[in-house]
Scaffold this motif. Structure first.
Motif, PDB file in Angstrom:
ATOM      1  N   ASP A 219      16.496  95.445 119.312  1.00 58.26           N
ATOM      2  CA  ASP A 219      17.071  94.094 119.261  1.00 58.26           C
ATOM      3  C   ASP A 219      18.406  93.952 119.977  1.00 58.26           C
ATOM      4  N   THR A 220      19.078  95.062 120.296  1.00 57.56           N
ATOM      5  CA  THR A 220      20.435  94.973 120.835  1.00 57.56           C
ATOM      6  C   THR A 220      20.590  95.755 122.140  1.00 57.56           C
ATOM      7  N   GLU A 221      21.648  95.413 122.862  1.00 61.91           N
ATOM      8  CA  GLU A 221      21.919  96.111 124.112  1.00 61.91           C
ATOM      9  C   GLU A 221      22.268  97.578 123.887  1.00 61.91           C
ATOM     10  N   ASP A 222      22.964  97.865 122.772  1.00 56.65           N
ATOM     11  CA  ASP A 222      23.326  99.255 122.490  1.00 56.65           C
ATOM     12  C   ASP A 222      22.088 100.111 122.232  1.00 56.65           C
ATOM     13  N   GLU A 223      21.075  99.533 121.589  1.00 57.86           N
ATOM     14  CA  GLU A 223      19.840 100.273 121.342  1.00 57.86           C
ATOM     15  C   GLU A 223      19.102 100.584 122.641  1.00 57.86           C
ATOM     16  N   VAL A 224      19.171  99.660 123.600  1.00 55.15           N
ATOM     17  CA  VAL A 224      18.531  99.892 124.894  1.00 55.15           C
ATOM     18  C   VAL A 224      19.186 101.068 125.605  1.00 55.15           C
ATOM     19  N   VAL A 225      20.515 101.046 125.695  1.00 55.78           N
ATOM     20  CA  VAL A 225      21.237 102.127 126.371  1.00 55.78           C
ATOM     21  C   VAL A 225      21.019 103.453 125.649  1.00 55.78           C
ATOM     22  N   GLU A 226      21.002 103.411 124.316  1.00 50.50           N
ATOM     23  CA  GLU A 226      20.768 104.630 123.540  1.00 50.50           C
ATOM     24  C   GLU A 226      19.382 105.221 123.846  1.00 50.50           C
ATOM     25  N   ALA A 227      18.376 104.353 123.928  1.00 52.65           N
ATOM     26  CA  ALA A 227      17.023 104.824 124.217  1.00 52.65           C
ATOM     27  C   ALA A 227      16.945 105.463 125.605  1.00 52.65           C
ATOM     28  N   LEU A 228      17.601 104.858 126.580  1.00 49.68           N
ATOM     29  CA  LEU A 228      17.616 105.425 127.932  1.00 49.68           C
ATOM     30  C   LEU A 228      18.373 106.751 127.959  1.00 49.68           C
ATOM     31  N   ASP A 229      19.540 106.772 127.333  1.00 46.68           N
ATOM     32  CA  ASP A 229      20.344 107.999 127.316  1.00 46.68           C
ATOM     33  C   ASP A 229      19.620 109.136 126.599  1.00 46.68           C
ATOM     34  N   ASN A 230      18.945 108.830 125.482  1.00 41.00           N
ATOM     35  CA  ASN A 230      18.203 109.858 124.745  1.00 41.00           C
ATOM     36  C   ASN A 230      17.091 110.453 125.598  1.00 41.00           C
ATOM     37  N   PHE A 231      16.443 109.601 126.378  1.00 40.08           N
ATOM     38  CA  PHE A 231      15.386 110.084 127.265  1.00 40.08           C
ATOM     39  C   PHE A 231      15.949 111.069 128.285  1.00 40.08           C
ATOM     40  N   TYR A 232      17.072 110.712 128.891  1.00 36.04           N
ATOM     41  CA  TYR A 232      17.637 111.574 129.911  1.00 36.04           C
ATOM     42  C   TYR A 232      18.224 112.852 129.342  1.00 36.04           C
ATOM     43  N   LYS A 233      18.783 112.770 128.155  1.00 34.79           N
ATOM     44  CA  LYS A 233      19.293 113.982 127.508  1.00 34.79           C
ATOM     45  C   LYS A 233      18.142 114.923 127.149  1.00 34.79           C
ATOM     46  N   LYS A 234      17.027 114.360 126.720  1.00 31.60           N
ATOM     47  CA  LYS A 234      15.858 115.160 126.348  1.00 31.60           C
ATOM     48  C   LYS A 234      15.379 116.005 127.517  1.00 31.60           C
ATOM     49  N   TYR A 235      15.411 115.444 128.717  1.00 28.61           N
ATOM     50  CA  TYR A 235      14.925 116.152 129.905  1.00 28.61           C
ATOM     51  C   TYR A 235      16.064 116.713 130.756  1.00 28.61           C
ATOM     52  N   ASN A 236      17.267 116.698 130.199  1.00 31.21           N
ATOM     53  CA  ASN A 236      18.446 117.259 130.883  1.00 31.21           C
ATOM     54  C   ASN A 236      18.623 116.627 132.257  1.00 31.21           C
ATOM     55  N   LEU A 237      18.450 115.299 132.313  1.00 34.68           N
ATOM     56  CA  LEU A 237      18.599 114.545 133.541  1.00 34.68           C
ATOM     57  C   LEU A 237      19.833 113.670 133.446  1.00 34.68           C
ATOM     58  N   SER A 238      20.129 112.977 134.531  1.00 37.23           N
ATOM     59  CA  SER A 238      21.244 112.030 134.543  1.00 37.23           C
ATOM     60  C   SER A 238      20.844 110.834 135.385  1.00 37.23           C
ATOM     61  N   PRO A 239      21.509 109.686 135.172  1.00 38.75           N
ATOM     62  CA  PRO A 239      21.214 108.511 136.005  1.00 38.75           C
ATOM     63  C   PRO A 239      21.459 108.804 137.480  1.00 38.75           C
ATOM     64  N   ASN A 240      20.889 107.979 138.323  1.00 34.69           N
ATOM     65  CA  ASN A 240      20.982 108.201 139.761  1.00 34.69           C
ATOM     66  C   ASN A 240      22.285 107.677 140.364  1.00 34.69           C
ATOM     67  N   PHE A 241      23.013 106.864 139.615  1.00 32.89           N
ATOM     68  CA  PHE A 241      24.155 106.218 140.237  1.00 32.89           C
ATOM     69  C   PHE A 241      25.428 106.543 139.475  1.00 32.89           C
TER      70      PHE A 241
END
Length: 241
Positions: A219-241
């Motif tokens: 429901d919130t913007e913080d939950e969206v960012v958290e979901a994306l960050d959790n995904f990248y942390k899980k696979y030891n990745l980082s955003p492209n930019f």
């Protein structure tokens, strides 16, 4: 007959049903392949330089004062600040909100527009060199999927549902990696998800119970960012930019 030469639906239907001559097939149908190829080539070249982003889907009809327009803008702003680029359909409504948030967040703001007889026009918040235009929906959808690291799905209509289920189907069938699909707005999505669970899965067995794990609802913007960050942390990745 070119698409812009049709005066109404009757003409379009009649043209599709009539028996075409070999010359008509060669001059219309066969040569359309080259137009399709050119859209793929131009799209690949442009998006390849931009790199993967997070796609934001949603209705073109959402007004700037609507709570979901404002929420989409906040989501895109926070996504940009977290280091992710943003791709939208390039038009008004939720798409404009997504590009606007990315623009003011200092992130990459991409628009993949489509020629339509109504609703669609470029919004002013797309980066100047990242404004792509398409005639074919299926080419445009390939660009969304190929260059997206995640999908944020705001409330929308048939087009939004089409884009959402395309991403879900490709992940379900393992045609693409299991990137996060985040549905925003429980009040909007709950009825559809209840129907999928009770009818498609429980009653008709046309999908598996674990398919409900292919997406997340927030429901919130913080939950969206958290979901994306959790995904990248899980696979030891980082955003492209």
């Amino acid at each position: 007959m070119a698409a812009d030469q049709y005066q109404n639906d009757d003409e379009r239907i009649q043209d599709k049903l009539k028996q075409k001559t070999w010359n008509e097939i060669r001059t219309n149908d066969s040569w359309a392949i080259f137009k399709i190829m050119s859209e793929f080539v131009n799209g690949y070249e442009a998006m390849g330089r931009i790199g993967p982003c997070v796609s934001i889907f949603g209705s073109a009809r959402t007004k700037p004062e609507d709570k979901y327009y404002l929420l989409a803008e906040k989501i895109a702003y926070k996504i940009s600040k977290a280091g992710y680029g943003v791709i939208t359909g390039g038009g008004p409504g939720i798409m404009e909100a997504g590009n606007k948030g990315a623009h003011f967040g200092g992130g990459t703001s991409v628009g993949l527009n489509i020629e339509l007889p109504f609703e669609q026009h470029f919004n002013p918040y797309i980066d100047r060199d990242k404004n792509l235009n398409f005639d074919y929906f299926f080419v445009r959808k390939v660009m969304f999927v190929k260059y997206s690291q995640g999908f944020v799905v705001m409330p929308g209509g048939f087009g939004t549902l089409d884009e959402m289920f395309e991403a879900i189907t490709l992940i379900q069938t393992k045609k693409i990696a299991k990137f996060p699909i985040i549905l925003v707005g429980r009040e909007f999505w709950t009825g559809l998800l209840d129907w999928i669970q009770s009818v498609i899965i429980d009653q008709f067995k046309n999908a598996s119970p674990e398919d409900m794990n292919l997406f997340k609802i927030v429901d919130t913007e913080d939950e969206v960012v958290e979901a994306l960050d959790n995904f990248y942390k899980k696979y030891n990745l980082s955003p492209n930019f």
